[in-house]
Design a protein around this motif. Structure first.
Motif, PDB file in Angstrom:
ATOM      1  N   VAL A 141      32.091  49.946  42.287  1.00 47.19           N
ATOM      2  CA  VAL A 141      33.369  49.952  41.856  1.00 47.19           C
ATOM      3  C   VAL A 141      33.776  48.388  41.773  1.00 47.19           C
ATOM      4  CG1 VAL A 141      35.952  50.736  41.952  1.00 47.19           C
ATOM      5  CG2 VAL A 141      33.782  52.306  42.563  1.00 47.19           C
ATOM      6  N   HIS A 142      33.779  47.763  42.776  1.00 43.57           N
ATOM      7  CA  HIS A 142      34.268  46.576  42.676  1.00 43.57           C
ATOM      8  C   HIS A 142      33.603  45.627  41.694  1.00 43.57           C
ATOM      9  CE1 HIS A 142      35.902  46.170  46.899  1.00 43.57           C
ATOM     10  NE2 HIS A 142      36.455  47.005  46.252  1.00 43.57           N
ATOM     11  N   LEU A 143      32.167  45.799  41.569  1.00 39.75           N
ATOM     12  CA  LEU A 143      31.596  45.086  40.328  1.00 39.75           C
ATOM     13  C   LEU A 143      31.992  45.478  39.094  1.00 39.75           C
ATOM     14  CD1 LEU A 143      27.798  45.558  41.592  1.00 39.75           C
ATOM     15  CD2 LEU A 143      29.061  43.248  41.490  1.00 39.75           C
ATOM     16  N   ASP A 144      32.527  46.689  38.574  1.00 42.38           N
ATOM     17  CA  ASP A 144      32.820  47.020  37.394  1.00 42.38           C
ATOM     18  C   ASP A 144      34.267  46.912  37.142  1.00 42.38           C
ATOM     19  OD1 ASP A 144      30.394  48.406  37.100  1.00 42.38           O
ATOM     20  OD2 ASP A 144      30.920  50.432  37.434  1.00 42.38           O
ATOM     21  N   VAL A 145      35.334  46.930  38.134  1.00 43.94           N
ATOM     22  CA  VAL A 145      36.647  46.689  38.110  1.00 43.94           C
ATOM     23  C   VAL A 145      37.104  45.089  38.134  1.00 43.94           C
ATOM     24  CG1 VAL A 145      38.991  47.103  38.857  1.00 43.94           C
ATOM     25  CG2 VAL A 145      37.306  48.980  38.809  1.00 43.94           C
ATOM     26  N   PHE A 146      36.626  44.730  39.222  1.00 43.21           N
ATOM     27  CA  PHE A 146      36.809  43.244  39.613  1.00 43.21           C
ATOM     28  C   PHE A 146      35.992  42.156  39.139  1.00 43.21           C
ATOM     29  CE2 PHE A 146      38.914  46.044  42.876  1.00 43.21           C
ATOM     30  CZ  PHE A 146      40.095  45.732  42.686  1.00 43.21           C
ATOM     31  N   HIS A 147      34.864  42.416  38.660  1.00 42.96           N
ATOM     32  CA  HIS A 147      34.013  41.442  38.161  1.00 42.96           C
ATOM     33  C   HIS A 147      33.304  41.651  36.989  1.00 42.96           C
ATOM     34  CE1 HIS A 147      34.446  39.319  42.172  1.00 42.96           C
ATOM     35  NE2 HIS A 147      34.186  40.608  42.666  1.00 42.96           N
ATOM     36  N   ALA A 148      34.028  42.632  36.300  1.00 43.68           N
ATOM     37  CA  ALA A 148      33.329  43.102  34.738  1.00 43.68           C
ATOM     38  C   ALA A 148      33.138  41.790  33.772  1.00 43.68           C
ATOM     39  CB  ALA A 148      34.380  44.048  34.143  1.00 43.68           C
ATOM     40  N   GLY A 149      31.964  41.866  33.315  1.00 42.87           N
ATOM     41  CA  GLY A 149      31.576  40.882  32.296  1.00 42.87           C
ATOM     42  C   GLY A 149      31.012  39.770  33.040  1.00 42.87           C
ATOM     43  N   GLU A 150      31.243  39.511  34.322  1.00 45.30           N
ATOM     44  CA  GLU A 150      30.595  38.051  34.947  1.00 45.30           C
ATOM     45  C   GLU A 150      28.887  38.255  34.687  1.00 45.30           C
ATOM     46  OE1 GLU A 150      32.285  37.226  38.589  1.00 45.30           O
ATOM     47  OE2 GLU A 150      34.181  37.929  38.125  1.00 45.30           O
ATOM     48  N   ALA A 151      28.407  36.896  34.574  1.00 49.47           N
ATOM     49  CA  ALA A 151      27.039  37.109  34.250  1.00 49.47           C
ATOM     50  C   ALA A 151      26.240  37.583  35.582  1.00 49.47           C
ATOM     51  CB  ALA A 151      26.739  35.426  33.922  1.00 49.47           C
ATOM     52  N   TRP A 152      26.557  36.929  36.886  1.00 47.18           N
ATOM     53  CA  TRP A 152      25.718  37.462  37.905  1.00 47.18           C
ATOM     54  C   TRP A 152      25.715  39.024  38.079  1.00 47.18           C
ATOM     55  CZ3 TRP A 152      28.049  40.120  42.007  1.00 47.18           C
ATOM     56  CH2 TRP A 152      29.317  40.046  42.162  1.00 47.18           C
ATOM     57  N   THR A 153      26.954  39.710  37.564  1.00 45.99           N
ATOM     58  CA  THR A 153      26.791  41.270  37.848  1.00 45.99           C
ATOM     59  C   THR A 153      25.519  41.863  37.042  1.00 45.99           C
ATOM     60  OG1 THR A 153      28.476  41.710  36.112  1.00 45.99           O
ATOM     61  CG2 THR A 153      29.225  41.087  38.187  1.00 45.99           C
ATOM     62  N   ARG A 154      24.948  41.309  36.053  1.00 48.91           N
ATOM     63  CA  ARG A 154      23.957  42.013  35.398  1.00 48.91           C
ATOM     64  C   ARG A 154      22.806  42.037  36.310  1.00 48.91           C
ATOM     65  NH1 ARG A 154      25.872  38.476  31.309  1.00 48.91           N
ATOM     66  NH2 ARG A 154      24.416  36.884  31.412  1.00 48.91           N
ATOM     67  N   GLU A 155      22.409  41.357  37.207  1.00 49.81           N
ATOM     68  CA  GLU A 155      21.471  41.350  38.109  1.00 49.81           C
ATOM     69  C   GLU A 155      21.639  42.195  39.300  1.00 49.81           C
ATOM     70  OE1 GLU A 155      18.378  38.573  40.809  1.00 49.81           O
ATOM     71  OE2 GLU A 155      19.696  37.659  39.326  1.00 49.81           O
ATOM     72  N   ARG A 156      23.152  42.052  39.687  1.00 47.85           N
ATOM     73  CA  ARG A 156      23.332  42.715  40.988  1.00 47.85           C
ATOM     74  C   ARG A 156      23.517  44.290  40.786  1.00 47.85           C
ATOM     75  NH1 ARG A 156      22.910  44.860  45.418  1.00 47.85           N
ATOM     76  NH2 ARG A 156      24.836  45.175  46.632  1.00 47.85           N
ATOM     77  N   ARG A 157      24.209  44.584  39.555  1.00 49.00           N
ATOM     78  CA  ARG A 157      24.676  46.202  39.544  1.00 49.00           C
ATOM     79  C   ARG A 157      23.479  47.061  39.507  1.00 49.00           C
ATOM     80  NH1 ARG A 157      26.003  50.497  36.763  1.00 49.00           N
ATOM     81  NH2 ARG A 157      27.983  51.214  36.709  1.00 49.00           N
ATOM     82  N   PRO A 158      22.376  46.842  38.974  1.00 48.19           N
ATOM     83  CA  PRO A 158      21.430  47.861  39.212  1.00 48.19           C
ATOM     84  C   PRO A 158      20.791  48.069  40.395  1.00 48.19           C
ATOM     85  CG  PRO A 158      20.855  46.328  37.272  1.00 48.19           C
ATOM     86  CD  PRO A 158      21.812  45.608  38.144  1.00 48.19           C
ATOM     87  N   GLN A 159      20.743  46.973  41.282  1.00 54.24           N
ATOM     88  CA  GLN A 159      20.696  47.214  42.845  1.00 54.24           C
ATOM     89  C   GLN A 159      21.572  48.066  43.275  1.00 54.24           C
ATOM     90  OE1 GLN A 159      20.384  43.015  43.865  1.00 54.24           O
ATOM     91  NE2 GLN A 159      18.468  42.735  43.069  1.00 54.24           N
ATOM     92  N   ALA A 160      22.835  47.459  43.152  1.00 44.15           N
ATOM     93  CA  ALA A 160      23.835  48.417  43.759  1.00 44.15           C
ATOM     94  C   ALA A 160      23.792  49.978  43.393  1.00 44.15           C
ATOM     95  CB  ALA A 160      25.496  47.721  43.483  1.00 44.15           C
ATOM     96  N   GLU A 161      23.701  50.101  42.061  1.00 47.65           N
ATOM     97  CA  GLU A 161      23.559  51.522  41.639  1.00 47.65           C
ATOM     98  C   GLU A 161      22.607  52.278  42.219  1.00 47.65           C
ATOM     99  OE1 GLU A 161      23.750  53.990  37.567  1.00 47.65           O
ATOM    100  OE2 GLU A 161      23.911  51.849  37.510  1.00 47.65           O
ATOM    101  N   ALA A 162      21.361  51.639  42.338  1.00 42.56           N
ATOM    102  CA  ALA A 162      20.238  52.229  42.747  1.00 42.56           C
ATOM    103  C   ALA A 162      20.578  52.718  44.284  1.00 42.56           C
ATOM    104  CB  ALA A 162      18.914  51.483  42.790  1.00 42.56           C
ATOM    105  N   ALA A 163      21.101  51.791  44.961  1.00 39.44           N
ATOM    106  CA  ALA A 163      21.528  52.122  46.504  1.00 39.44           C
ATOM    107  C   ALA A 163      22.293  53.248  46.632  1.00 39.44           C
ATOM    108  CB  ALA A 163      21.912  50.780  47.294  1.00 39.44           C
ATOM    109  N   LEU A 164      23.286  53.229  45.667  1.00 35.71           N
ATOM    110  CA  LEU A 164      24.386  54.325  45.745  1.00 35.71           C
ATOM    111  C   LEU A 164      23.706  55.486  45.342  1.00 35.71           C
ATOM    112  CD1 LEU A 164      27.034  55.695  45.812  1.00 35.71           C
ATOM    113  CD2 LEU A 164      27.366  54.679  43.587  1.00 35.71           C
TER     114      LEU A 164
END
Length: 216
Positions: free
Chosen positions: A116-139
């Motif tokens: 949620v923090h990646l999607d709400v507070f850091h949406a569009g930031e370049a570093w989230t493209r690599e981090r989000r798939p990892q966070a989603e997989a763990a969830l």
């Protein structure tokens, strides 16, 4: 003394319906316990008097005739000890309800909040493209385990408890991003818990001040 809890006078739209005083309102509504709400604003949050009640300036804070507390999970567990609507009276049943409260807060919620923090507070930031798939997989790994436990049961144990209450407030944060829809068993469980009249009353109780106190 009537039970008191604190809540925000107003929050931005994305947070409305999700502030954690909702958990306490819901628990109190399930238990049928009368309560009053102390609405606070940023100035109150920062005040020394409020920090003596809630050291981090957050909501909810809680007090009744016997205790003064903060942290939503701790408060719900306290209320579960006061009402069989939230936990069975027997020691084994109370232990299981408490276990699921802590599981929701420790095994599921941190992974939910990461995404949620990646999607709400850091949406569009370049570093989230690599981090989000990892966070989603763990969830999704945690959600798969939870779905396997739930199976075709209506609740986490043999009846609704405080564990279901907390777990639902965690899972509902995954509705807008579509993740929960990928787990139909959990989404149906969330809907079932949200259909309880006590939840509707709690949600309306939180939303009403937001409608009444929109900043000019």
């Amino acid at each position: 003394m009537t039970i008191q809890l604190t809540a925000f006078r107003w929050v931005p739209a994305f947070a409305q319906g999700y502030v954690r005083d909702l958990r306490i309102r819901w628990a109190l509504e399930e238990a049928g316990l009368p309560y009053s709400v102390v609405l606070i604003d940023p100035q109150t949050q920062a005040s020394e008097s409020y920090r003596q009640w809630q050291p981090f300036g957050q909501v909810p804070a809680y007090k009744d005739d016997a205790v003064e507390m903060f942290e939503s999970g701790a408060i719900v567990l306290h209320l579960a000890g006061k009402s069989e609507a939230l936990a069975p009276a027997d020691e084994a049943g109370r232990a299981r309800a408490s276990t699921w409260v802590l599981a929701a807060l420790n095994s599921i919620e941190p992974h939910v909040q990461n995404l949620v923090h990646l999607d709400v507070f850091h949406a569009g930031e370049a570093w989230t493209r690599e981090r989000r798939p990892q966070a989603e997989a763990a969830l999704k790994g945690r959600l798969a385990s939870l779905a396997a436990w739930l199976g075709d049961k209506p609740y986490l144990e043999d009846r609704f408890t405080a564990g279901d209450l907390i777990m639902t407030t965690v899972l509902r944060e995954l509705v807008d991003n579509g993740v929960l829809a990928q787990f139909p068993t959990l989404d149906a469980y969330r809907r079932r818990c949200e259909a309880r009249p006590a939840f509707a009353r709690a949600l309306e109780g939180q939303m009403q001040p937001f409608r009444e106190n929109v900043p000019a």
